[in-house]
Write a protein that holds these residues in place. Sequence first.
Motif, PDB file in Angstrom:
ATOM      1  N   GLY A 299      36.274  45.289  53.786  1.00  0.00           N
ATOM      2  CA  GLY A 299      35.590  44.008  53.931  1.00  0.00           C
ATOM      3  C   GLY A 299      36.032  42.951  52.950  1.00  0.00           C
ATOM      4  O   GLY A 299      35.538  41.826  52.978  1.00  0.00           O
ATOM      5  N   THR A 300      36.995  43.275  52.070  1.00  0.00           N
ATOM      6  CA  THR A 300      37.438  42.319  51.051  1.00  0.00           C
ATOM      7  C   THR A 300      38.327  41.247  51.667  1.00  0.00           C
ATOM      8  O   THR A 300      39.200  41.531  52.484  1.00  0.00           O
ATOM      9  CB  THR A 300      38.200  43.042  49.930  1.00  0.00           C
ATOM     10  N   ARG A 301      38.107  40.014  51.259  1.00  0.00           N
ATOM     11  CA  ARG A 301      38.918  38.871  51.692  1.00  0.00           C
ATOM     12  C   ARG A 301      39.647  38.287  50.489  1.00  0.00           C
ATOM     13  O   ARG A 301      39.119  38.264  49.382  1.00  0.00           O
ATOM     14  CB  ARG A 301      38.013  37.807  52.320  1.00  0.00           C
ATOM     15  N   GLU A 302      40.885  37.844  50.705  1.00  0.00           N
ATOM     16  CA  GLU A 302      41.669  37.251  49.617  1.00  0.00           C
ATOM     17  C   GLU A 302      42.218  35.894  50.040  1.00  0.00           C
ATOM     18  O   GLU A 302      42.632  35.709  51.183  1.00  0.00           O
ATOM     19  CB  GLU A 302      42.822  38.178  49.212  1.00  0.00           C
ATOM     20  N   ILE A 303      42.210  34.950  49.099  1.00  0.00           N
ATOM     21  CA  ILE A 303      42.802  33.622  49.290  1.00  0.00           C
ATOM     22  C   ILE A 303      43.840  33.443  48.198  1.00  0.00           C
ATOM     23  O   ILE A 303      43.550  33.685  47.021  1.00  0.00           O
ATOM     24  CB  ILE A 303      41.746  32.512  49.196  1.00  0.00           C
ATOM     25  N   ALA A 304      45.048  33.056  48.567  1.00  0.00           N
ATOM     26  CA  ALA A 304      46.118  32.884  47.582  1.00  0.00           C
ATOM     27  C   ALA A 304      46.780  31.521  47.755  1.00  0.00           C
ATOM     28  O   ALA A 304      47.051  31.088  48.877  1.00  0.00           O
ATOM     29  CB  ALA A 304      47.164  33.987  47.707  1.00  0.00           C
ATOM     30  N   LEU A 305      47.038  30.856  46.632  1.00  0.00           N
ATOM     31  CA  LEU A 305      47.712  29.559  46.600  1.00  0.00           C
ATOM     32  C   LEU A 305      49.014  29.698  45.822  1.00  0.00           C
ATOM     33  O   LEU A 305      49.005  30.178  44.682  1.00  0.00           O
ATOM     34  CB  LEU A 305      46.821  28.511  45.933  1.00  0.00           C
TER      35      LEU A 305
ATOM     36  N   ASP B   9      55.378  39.788  58.038  1.00  0.00           N
ATOM     37  CA  ASP B   9      55.803  38.942  56.918  1.00  0.00           C
ATOM     38  C   ASP B   9      55.340  37.503  57.130  1.00  0.00           C
ATOM     39  O   ASP B   9      55.449  36.953  58.231  1.00  0.00           O
ATOM     40  CB  ASP B   9      57.325  38.964  56.772  1.00  0.00           C
ATOM     41  N   HIS B  10      54.838  36.897  56.027  1.00  0.00           N
ATOM     42  CA  HIS B  10      54.371  35.511  56.068  1.00  0.00           C
ATOM     43  C   HIS B  10      55.022  34.747  54.918  1.00  0.00           C
ATOM     44  O   HIS B  10      54.554  34.812  53.778  1.00  0.00           O
ATOM     45  CB  HIS B  10      52.848  35.453  55.942  1.00  0.00           C
ATOM     46  N   PRO B  11      56.128  34.006  55.175  1.00  0.00           N
ATOM     47  CA  PRO B  11      56.794  33.220  54.124  1.00  0.00           C
ATOM     48  C   PRO B  11      55.901  32.069  53.670  1.00  0.00           C
ATOM     49  O   PRO B  11      55.301  31.366  54.485  1.00  0.00           O
ATOM     50  CB  PRO B  11      58.061  32.699  54.805  1.00  0.00           C
TER      51      PRO B  11
ATOM     52  N   THR C 224      44.837  32.881  53.631  1.00  0.00           N
ATOM     53  CA  THR C 224      43.618  33.688  53.587  1.00  0.00           C
ATOM     54  C   THR C 224      43.839  34.907  54.467  1.00  0.00           C
ATOM     55  O   THR C 224      44.324  34.782  55.593  1.00  0.00           O
ATOM     56  CB  THR C 224      42.409  32.894  54.116  1.00  0.00           C
ATOM     57  N   PHE C 225      43.492  36.099  53.956  1.00  0.00           N
ATOM     58  CA  PHE C 225      43.738  37.311  54.746  1.00  0.00           C
ATOM     59  C   PHE C 225      42.765  38.415  54.345  1.00  0.00           C
ATOM     60  O   PHE C 225      42.102  38.341  53.316  1.00  0.00           O
ATOM     61  CB  PHE C 225      45.190  37.792  54.572  1.00  0.00           C
ATOM     62  N   ASP C 226      42.679  39.440  55.198  1.00  0.00           N
ATOM     63  CA  ASP C 226      41.840  40.600  54.942  1.00  0.00           C
ATOM     64  C   ASP C 226      42.573  41.519  53.967  1.00  0.00           C
ATOM     65  O   ASP C 226      43.566  42.159  54.328  1.00  0.00           O
ATOM     66  CB  ASP C 226      41.520  41.339  56.240  1.00  0.00           C
ATOM     67  N   ALA C 227      42.063  41.582  52.739  1.00  0.00           N
ATOM     68  CA  ALA C 227      42.772  42.278  51.671  1.00  0.00           C
ATOM     69  C   ALA C 227      42.570  43.784  51.681  1.00  0.00           C
ATOM     70  O   ALA C 227      43.142  44.488  50.854  1.00  0.00           O
ATOM     71  CB  ALA C 227      42.362  41.712  50.314  1.00  0.00           C
TER      72      ALA C 227
ATOM     73  N   ALA D  92      45.147  33.752  43.059  1.00  0.00           N
ATOM     74  CA  ALA D  92      44.488  34.504  44.120  1.00  0.00           C
ATOM     75  C   ALA D  92      43.009  34.683  43.804  1.00  0.00           C
ATOM     76  O   ALA D  92      42.642  34.986  42.677  1.00  0.00           O
ATOM     77  CB  ALA D  92      45.157  35.864  44.300  1.00  0.00           C
ATOM     78  N   VAL D  93      42.179  34.480  44.807  1.00  0.00           N
ATOM     79  CA  VAL D  93      40.745  34.732  44.710  1.00  0.00           C
ATOM     80  C   VAL D  93      40.416  35.887  45.636  1.00  0.00           C
ATOM     81  O   VAL D  93      40.702  35.825  46.835  1.00  0.00           O
ATOM     82  CB  VAL D  93      39.913  33.496  45.113  1.00  0.00           C
ATOM     83  N   VAL D  94      39.844  36.943  45.084  1.00  0.00           N
ATOM     84  CA  VAL D  94      39.443  38.109  45.868  1.00  0.00           C
ATOM     85  C   VAL D  94      37.925  38.137  45.922  1.00  0.00           C
ATOM     86  O   VAL D  94      37.258  38.111  44.883  1.00  0.00           O
ATOM     87  CB  VAL D  94      39.981  39.413  45.249  1.00  0.00           C
TER      88      VAL D  94
END
Length: 204
Positions: free
Chosen positions: A144-150, A164-166, A174-177, A195-197
């Motif tokens: 159920g963990t979500r992650e946002i990365a900049l 793969d996501h360049p 944002t993705f399901d971590a 990254a925010v988890v």
Amino acid sequence: MVTVATGTEIPDSERERIQIGPRVRALRDNMGLSLRDLAERCGVSATTLSQVERGESSPTLQVAARIAAGLDLTLSQLLRLDEGGSVTVVRAAERRRGGSPKRGHVVEILTAPLPGQRSELTRHELRDGARTGNAGDPPMHEPGTREIALVEQGRVVLHCDGVDHPLQQGDCVTFDADLPHHFENPGPGAAVLLAVVSAGLRRS
């Protein structure tokens, strides 16, 4: 002054204003628990919990301690008696560091380790060709963990569940971590990402 079974001392003034409803609901939601789930964990009826969350009743110290236990907290943590106030600052020199520096990955945890906190902000530096997910890196996140990365600098590729996501500087993903994943820096040059988890979030 009142001392509960956990050894926590509660001043009379604090006892008279045990208003924990919004905090209980936020913690329960972040843990993905229903009122019934929390009731089973702490031995307090779902009706009582609902009244506490809505502010319709104030729990006794004993009930508050049971609610805290159901949320995997101590009573002092639930009441925030062991925090230094409503604002917590982590200075640059106080950041917790990890990763695999010899393999080109350095991670810094920017958020304070506060009780009950279900989200964390980290900063990752990746040398040319380096990747996250090496030995010594944080383990796979809970379901159920979500992650946002900049991407703050350079380029990275997010490998998530076989796709793969360049990503380039300024891109945010944002993705399901809880899925198999890692970031890799294809170069040239170093890359930095924030990254925010957030743990225990339900997927829509």
